[in-house]
Each structure stands twice: as structure tokens, then as C-alpha cells.
Write a protein that holds these residues in place. Structure first.
Motif, PDB file in Angstrom:
ATOM      1  N   GLY A   1       4.872   6.964  21.588  1.00 38.65           N
ATOM      2  CA  GLY A   1       5.871   6.488  22.537  1.00 38.65           C
ATOM      3  C   GLY A   1       6.099   4.999  22.483  1.00 38.65           C
ATOM      4  O   GLY A   1       6.807   4.455  23.329  1.00 38.65           O
ATOM      5  N   SER A   2       5.525   4.322  21.486  1.00 38.26           N
ATOM      6  CA  SER A   2       5.724   2.873  21.356  1.00 38.26           C
ATOM      7  C   SER A   2       6.435   2.588  20.030  1.00 38.26           C
ATOM      8  O   SER A   2       7.219   3.415  19.554  1.00 38.26           O
ATOM      9  CB  SER A   2       4.382   2.139  21.467  1.00 38.26           C
ATOM     10  OG  SER A   2       3.463   2.615  20.501  1.00 38.26           O
ATOM     11  N   TYR A   3       6.157   1.433  19.392  1.00 37.59           N
ATOM     12  CA  TYR A   3       6.978   1.013  18.264  1.00 37.59           C
ATOM     13  C   TYR A   3       6.243   0.800  16.947  1.00 37.59           C
ATOM     14  O   TYR A   3       6.881   0.757  15.907  1.00 37.59           O
ATOM     15  CB  TYR A   3       7.701  -0.296  18.624  1.00 37.59           C
ATOM     16  CG  TYR A   3       8.608  -0.191  19.816  1.00 37.59           C
ATOM     17  CD1 TYR A   3       9.818   0.476  19.728  1.00 37.59           C
ATOM     18  CD2 TYR A   3       8.249  -0.764  21.030  1.00 37.59           C
ATOM     19  CE1 TYR A   3      10.660   0.579  20.820  1.00 37.59           C
ATOM     20  CE2 TYR A   3       9.085  -0.686  22.130  1.00 37.59           C
ATOM     21  CZ  TYR A   3      10.296  -0.007  22.022  1.00 37.59           C
ATOM     22  OH  TYR A   3      11.115   0.087  23.112  1.00 37.59           O
ATOM     23  N   PHE A   4       4.922   0.575  16.976  1.00 31.49           N
ATOM     24  CA  PHE A   4       4.251   0.260  15.712  1.00 31.49           C
ATOM     25  C   PHE A   4       4.327   1.474  14.775  1.00 31.49           C
ATOM     26  O   PHE A   4       4.454   2.612  15.214  1.00 31.49           O
ATOM     27  CB  PHE A   4       2.804  -0.181  15.953  1.00 31.49           C
ATOM     28  CG  PHE A   4       1.851   0.927  16.332  1.00 31.49           C
ATOM     29  CD1 PHE A   4       1.051   1.525  15.365  1.00 31.49           C
ATOM     30  CD2 PHE A   4       1.725   1.344  17.656  1.00 31.49           C
ATOM     31  CE1 PHE A   4       0.153   2.519  15.703  1.00 31.49           C
ATOM     32  CE2 PHE A   4       0.829   2.353  18.005  1.00 31.49           C
ATOM     33  CZ  PHE A   4       0.041   2.942  17.033  1.00 31.49           C
ATOM     34  N   GLN A   5       4.262   1.202  13.474  1.00 27.22           N
ATOM     35  CA  GLN A   5       4.354   2.300  12.517  1.00 27.22           C
ATOM     36  C   GLN A   5       3.102   2.397  11.668  1.00 27.22           C
ATOM     37  O   GLN A   5       2.436   1.401  11.372  1.00 27.22           O
ATOM     38  CB  GLN A   5       5.595   2.176  11.642  1.00 27.22           C
ATOM     39  CG  GLN A   5       5.836   0.832  10.995  1.00 27.22           C
ATOM     40  CD  GLN A   5       7.143   0.820  10.227  1.00 27.22           C
ATOM     41  OE1 GLN A   5       7.278   1.445   9.180  1.00 27.22           O
ATOM     42  NE2 GLN A   5       8.114   0.082  10.747  1.00 27.22           N
ATOM     43  N   SER A   6       2.799   3.623  11.313  1.00 29.12           N
ATOM     44  CA  SER A   6       1.576   3.936  10.581  1.00 29.12           C
ATOM     45  C   SER A   6       1.933   4.863   9.419  1.00 29.12           C
ATOM     46  O   SER A   6       2.034   6.072   9.589  1.00 29.12           O
ATOM     47  CB  SER A   6       0.563   4.598  11.531  1.00 29.12           C
ATOM     48  OG  SER A   6      -0.623   4.936  10.859  1.00 29.12           O
ATOM     49  N   LEU A   7       2.127   4.264   8.237  1.00 29.14           N
ATOM     50  CA  LEU A   7       2.579   5.005   7.058  1.00 29.14           C
ATOM     51  C   LEU A   7       1.562   4.889   5.926  1.00 29.14           C
ATOM     52  O   LEU A   7       0.808   3.919   5.860  1.00 29.14           O
ATOM     53  CB  LEU A   7       3.924   4.466   6.573  1.00 29.14           C
ATOM     54  CG  LEU A   7       5.066   4.376   7.595  1.00 29.14           C
ATOM     55  CD1 LEU A   7       6.301   3.773   6.943  1.00 29.14           C
ATOM     56  CD2 LEU A   7       5.363   5.755   8.167  1.00 29.14           C
TER      57      LEU A   7
ATOM     58  N   CYS B   1      -2.864   2.152   3.368  1.00 29.09           N
ATOM     59  CA  CYS B   1      -1.760   2.487   4.271  1.00 29.09           C
ATOM     60  C   CYS B   1      -1.164   1.186   4.808  1.00 29.09           C
ATOM     61  O   CYS B   1      -1.677   0.106   4.538  1.00 29.09           O
ATOM     62  CB  CYS B   1      -2.254   3.369   5.427  1.00 29.09           C
ATOM     63  SG  CYS B   1      -3.591   2.638   6.391  1.00 29.09           S
ATOM     64  N   ASN B   2      -0.087   1.302   5.556  1.00 25.49           N
ATOM     65  CA  ASN B   2       0.485   0.127   6.218  1.00 25.49           C
ATOM     66  C   ASN B   2       0.632   0.434   7.704  1.00 25.49           C
ATOM     67  O   ASN B   2       1.433   1.291   8.091  1.00 25.49           O
ATOM     68  CB  ASN B   2       1.847  -0.234   5.627  1.00 25.49           C
ATOM     69  CG  ASN B   2       2.433  -1.460   6.296  1.00 25.49           C
ATOM     70  OD1 ASN B   2       1.785  -2.504   6.375  1.00 25.49           O
ATOM     71  ND2 ASN B   2       3.658  -1.343   6.795  1.00 25.49           N
ATOM     72  N   ILE B   3      -0.166  -0.228   8.515  1.00 24.69           N
ATOM     73  CA  ILE B   3      -0.111  -0.063   9.963  1.00 24.69           C
ATOM     74  C   ILE B   3       0.303  -1.408  10.547  1.00 24.69           C
ATOM     75  O   ILE B   3      -0.337  -2.435  10.284  1.00 24.69           O
ATOM     76  CB  ILE B   3      -1.465   0.376  10.548  1.00 24.69           C
ATOM     77  CG1 ILE B   3      -1.874   1.724   9.946  1.00 24.69           C
ATOM     78  CG2 ILE B   3      -1.393   0.474  12.068  1.00 24.69           C
ATOM     79  CD1 ILE B   3      -3.230   2.221  10.403  1.00 24.69           C
TER      80      ILE B   3
ATOM     81  N   ASN C   1       0.823  -1.218   0.000  1.00 29.24           N
ATOM     82  CA  ASN C   1       0.000   0.000   0.000  1.00 29.24           C
ATOM     83  C   ASN C   1       0.857   1.268   0.000  1.00 29.24           C
ATOM     84  O   ASN C   1       0.361   2.349  -0.304  1.00 29.24           O
ATOM     85  CB  ASN C   1      -0.914   0.029   1.226  1.00 29.24           C
ATOM     86  CG  ASN C   1      -2.047  -0.975   1.132  1.00 29.24           C
ATOM     87  OD1 ASN C   1      -2.303  -1.515   0.057  1.00 29.24           O
ATOM     88  ND2 ASN C   1      -2.712  -1.231   2.240  1.00 29.24           N
ATOM     89  N   LEU C   2       2.147   1.118   0.358  1.00 29.90           N
ATOM     90  CA  LEU C   2       3.013   2.293   0.442  1.00 29.90           C
ATOM     91  C   LEU C   2       3.355   2.864  -0.932  1.00 29.90           C
ATOM     92  O   LEU C   2       3.970   3.926  -1.017  1.00 29.90           O
ATOM     93  CB  LEU C   2       4.305   1.944   1.194  1.00 29.90           C
ATOM     94  CG  LEU C   2       4.139   1.514   2.656  1.00 29.90           C
ATOM     95  CD1 LEU C   2       5.490   1.234   3.283  1.00 29.90           C
ATOM     96  CD2 LEU C   2       3.394   2.588   3.447  1.00 29.90           C
ATOM     97  N   TRP C   3       2.979   2.197  -2.001  1.00 27.31           N
ATOM     98  CA  TRP C   3       3.203   2.760  -3.339  1.00 27.31           C
ATOM     99  C   TRP C   3       1.973   2.608  -4.222  1.00 27.31           C
ATOM    100  O   TRP C   3       2.059   2.465  -5.437  1.00 27.31           O
ATOM    101  CB  TRP C   3       4.424   2.131  -4.015  1.00 27.31           C
ATOM    102  CG  TRP C   3       4.514   0.628  -3.938  1.00 27.31           C
ATOM    103  CD1 TRP C   3       3.980  -0.265  -4.809  1.00 27.31           C
ATOM    104  CD2 TRP C   3       5.202  -0.140  -2.953  1.00 27.31           C
ATOM    105  NE1 TRP C   3       4.271  -1.546  -4.425  1.00 27.31           N
ATOM    106  CE2 TRP C   3       5.045  -1.501  -3.291  1.00 27.31           C
ATOM    107  CE3 TRP C   3       5.955   0.181  -1.807  1.00 27.31           C
ATOM    108  CZ2 TRP C   3       5.582  -2.532  -2.523  1.00 27.31           C
ATOM    109  CZ3 TRP C   3       6.496  -0.825  -1.054  1.00 27.31           C
ATOM    110  CH2 TRP C   3       6.310  -2.167  -1.406  1.00 27.31           C
ATOM    111  N   ASP C   4       0.790   2.683  -3.588  1.00 22.01           N
ATOM    112  CA  ASP C   4      -0.449   2.560  -4.365  1.00 22.01           C
ATOM    113  C   ASP C   4      -1.002   3.912  -4.817  1.00 22.01           C
ATOM    114  O   ASP C   4      -2.058   3.976  -5.450  1.00 22.01           O
ATOM    115  CB  ASP C   4      -1.513   1.807  -3.555  1.00 22.01           C
ATOM    116  CG  ASP C   4      -1.951   2.559  -2.297  1.00 22.01           C
ATOM    117  OD1 ASP C   4      -1.374   3.630  -2.002  1.00 22.01           O
ATOM    118  OD2 ASP C   4      -2.854   2.079  -1.588  1.00 22.01           O
TER     119      ASP C   4
END
Length: 397
Positions: free
Chosen positions: A381-387, A260-262, A248-251
Motif C-alpha cells: 500500500g506504499s510506494y517503494f519497489q522490490s524487483l 535485486c533492487n529495493i 541487479n535487474l539484469w544480473d
């Protein structure tokens, strides 16, 4: 019937005439004047950067409405500043020099009658635009130029950029911000020398001297997203939903769900990996964070948006997911332009998020094909990513 109609028209005409004669003049003060009020007293001056702060004592009169100050700026503009009767201070802004300025203070009553003026002298300190100008450095960059400087007071400034064309200077671009650390790239330039001029101004059109430079941008092109592919390695983060794939990061959808990518939060730095389809001398990557849903609408610098993270690259990565044969290309930290607390945003913050974040990559390494984004801390303040989207730039020739 005709007589009745004539009588009605006569009645309306007389009524309109009476109304017109009794009509109130709305341009006049509603409160009758009690005469000119007394003057303000005990005036003190505190000079500050590009401004002066006056404190005073109001005259003892019940009909005082406000206090106003009238003064001239270096641009020749006459500025008038007002303060409510409930205040005892005025901020005089707009100064572009450090010379003495004469200020006339008036107390004004509710009938708009002003007192006799009280004259005071102010001597503002240096306008912050000069500090921004002295610290400003301009460099050639990939497909453009880069402007770097400091604005520690977070003053509202504009860095105006002019371009020479046959001996005439024309506006080319501008940087408008109140952030404290300015590191901005202007893109879309050919790789030919350009004569450019730079100066800093504020909203009152006070301006600095001009910096002249001839710069030659480096070659760069966008690596076509059609060649990007997922390249998941052992240990990479897991997508939180089946529809939130790394692809999804290049759609082309950088805003709306589910494009998106969560990832899930696994209690450790999260990593996603992909390839760009060809070897290229990388120059930068643009990352669009996913616009999270806030109480005030969509927003950035929130939840899984990466705050502190790393960009790695490789030409031939190991299949075991280890970091062998990977090169650290950039250590990144998102800085919110406004500096406001978590969850609070300005229009400048939203504009920066919508434009995507440019991250320069090392140019002193060989060509690369594979990219890893490692998030060490998100805005929650945590680690998951939402791009939402990525675009890699470089030279694939």
C-alpha cells in the motif's frame, strides 16, 4: 545341547501355529453388523453449476458411519461421493451436461452394511467450462499466441491447445488455472502460420466444443541483457542498500539476495530508469518481483512488489528527469491468481510469481531505447519497489 535346540525349535513352531490360528482378519469390519440400517429421508435437491447439493435426514441408528451417493457422469464414469455421519449434506460434482441424472443414496453402518437405496433425480446447471469457452478469444502475439477469456466462478479449468501436423492433431500446450480473468500468452513460436485447436475441460474430463484457428505469430527476440545500463535521472528512487543497485535487474539472479533492487519509500511514486543499449520496436517486458520472506517461506504479491504501476519508454529522454519525450507504454496491475487476502498464497500464486510477469507494450509507437518503471502502489500500500530481474523483448532489426 542338541536336545535343548530341538526343544526350542518345537516350542517356536507350536507358538507360531497357535498365533496363525488366532490371527485376526484385518480385512473384516471391526464392528459386528446390527443388520442393514434404515434409509435416509427428507431428501432435498439444490441444482448448481456442474453439481447438485443434497440435504437429508439420517436414519435413527447409533452405528451409522456415513452416507454415500452413486451416480453416472456423461463420460461414462461411475462416481461415488461420501459424507460423514456428522454432516447432513452431500455435494455431487463432476457433471458436464444439464440432463437429468439418477442418484442412489445409501446409509452405511460401521460394519460396512448399506441400506436399501433411495433414488433421487438431479439436473445440474451448466458447467462453467462452457462460459469460459464462449468468451474465449485467441490472437497472434509476439513469438506466439494469446488466449483471453473470463472465468468468473474461479472454476478449476484447463484450456488445451492442439497443433495440426500433416492432418493429425497433437497436444501442444495448455493453460491450467482457477483465476477469474485469463490473459495468457504461449511463446516460443516461429513467425509462420500455425493451425491450432482449443477446447476447455475440467478435472473430470468434461470438455467443450473445439475452436479452430490459423494464427501467424509476430517476430520478436529477447534484447540481450549485456547491453543494458543504469540511467539514473533526477527524481529517480534511491536504492535502499548499496548492494541493491538497479543493475541487479539484469544480473541473471531473479531470486536470491542481494541480486535485486529495493528502493526507499520517499512518500511518492517511485521510479527507476535504465537503457537497453539500442533502439528497438518494443513488444513486452517481463518483470520478476523479489520473493519476499514470509512466515510460510518465500512469497510474492507482498511488501514492495509492484501492484499498480506504469511502464514508460523514450528514444531520447531529457536529462532533467522530467516526463517530456517519454511515452506511456503500459498501465499495469498485478492480479493474484487465487484472489486470497494479503500474505496468503497458493501454489498457483507462487508459480505465477516465479515465472515472472509479462506486460505487453504498445506497438503503435516508434523504436525506443530507454525504460522507466513507475510504481504508484505496491502490495503493502506504499510506494517503494522490490524487483529482482527484467527482460525486454522486441524487434531491434
Amino acid at each position: 545341547m542338541k536336545q535343548y535346540l530341538k526343544l526350542s525349535l518345537l516350542t517356536v513352531s507350536i507358538g507360531w501355529l497357535v498365533y496363525s490360528c488366532a490371527k485376526v482378519d484385518t480385512n473384516s469390519p471391526l464392528t459386528p453388523s446390527l443388520g442393514a440400517p434404515g434409509v435416509v429421508t427428507n431428501v432435498t435437491v439444490k441444482n448448481d453449476s456442474a453439481k447438485a447439493i443434497l440435504t437429508y435426514t439420517l436414519p435413527n441408528a447409533a452405528d451409522i458411519a456415513y452416507v454415500k451417493a452413486v451416480y453416472s457422469l456423461a463420460t461414462g464414469h461411475i462416481r461415488e461421493v461420501k459424507a460423514s455421519v456428522y454432516d447432513n449434506n452431500l455435494v455431487l460434482d463432476g457433471f458436464g451436461d444439464t440432463l437429468q441424472h439418477e442418484v442412489k443414496l445409501y446409509a452405511v453402518n460401521k460394519a460396512e452394511v448399506a441400506s436399501a437405496p433411495v433414488t433421487v433425480t438431479v439436473k445440474p446447471l451448466e458447467n462453467p467450462i462452457w462460459g469460459v469457452f464462449r468468451n474465449m478469444k485467441v490472437y497472434p502475439d509476439f513469438a506466439g499466441i494469446r488466449v483471453i477469456t473470463k472465468n468468473p466462478t474461479r472454476f478449476n479449468i484447463a484450456i488445451e491447445i492442439l497443433q495440426d501436423s500433416l492432418g493429425q492433431w497433437f497436444p501442444y500446450n495448455g493453460i491450467y488455472t482457477s483465476t477469474d480473468s485469463i490473459n495468457s500468452a504461449i511463446r516460443g513460436m516461429d513467425t509462420i502460420p500455425k493451425k491450432l485447436a482449443f477446447f476447455v475441460r475440467d478435472r473430470f474430463l468434461n470438455r467443450t466444443d473445439t475452436l479452430f484457428q490459423t494464427l501467424t505469430p509476430f517476430y520478436e527476440t529477447a534484447i540481450a541483457k549485456s547491453s543494458y545500463r543504469e540511467y539514473t535521472l533526477p527524481g529517480d528512487a534511491v536504492s535502499a542498500w548499496a548492494s541493491n543497485r538497479v543493475s541487479n535487474l539484469w544480473d541473471g539472479n531473479w531470486e536470491h539476495w542481494p541480486g535485486c533492487n529495493i528502493t526507499t519509500d520517499q512518500g511518492k511514486p517511485s521510479v527507476v530508469t535504465f537503457e537497453i543499449g539500442k533502439l528497438a520496436q518494443l513488444s513486452r517486458i517481463v518483470i520478476w518481483d523479489y520473493a519476499e520472506y514470509l512466515n510460510s517461506g518465500r512469497g510474492y504479491y507482498y511488501a514492495g512488489n509492484p501492484r499498480k504501476f506504469e511502464i514508460w519508454a523514450s528514444a531520447n529522454p531529457p536529462l532533467d528527469g522530467s516526463w517530456a519525450n517519454w511515452t506511456l507504454m503500459a498501465t499495469c496491475e498485478e492480479i493474484k491468481p487465487s484472489g486470497l487476502p494479503y500474505g496468503q498464497l497458493t501454489n498457483e500464486d507462487r508459480t505465477a510469481g516465479m515465472a515472472g510477469f509479462n506486460w505487453d507494450l504498445r506497438s503503435d509507437v516508434s523504436k525506443m531505447r530507454y525504460i522507466r518503471i513507475k510504481v504508484n502502489q505496491n502490495w503493502a500500500g506504499s510506494y517503494f519497489q522490490s524487483l529482482s530481474e527484467v527482460q525486454v523483448y522486441g524487434d531491434p532489426r
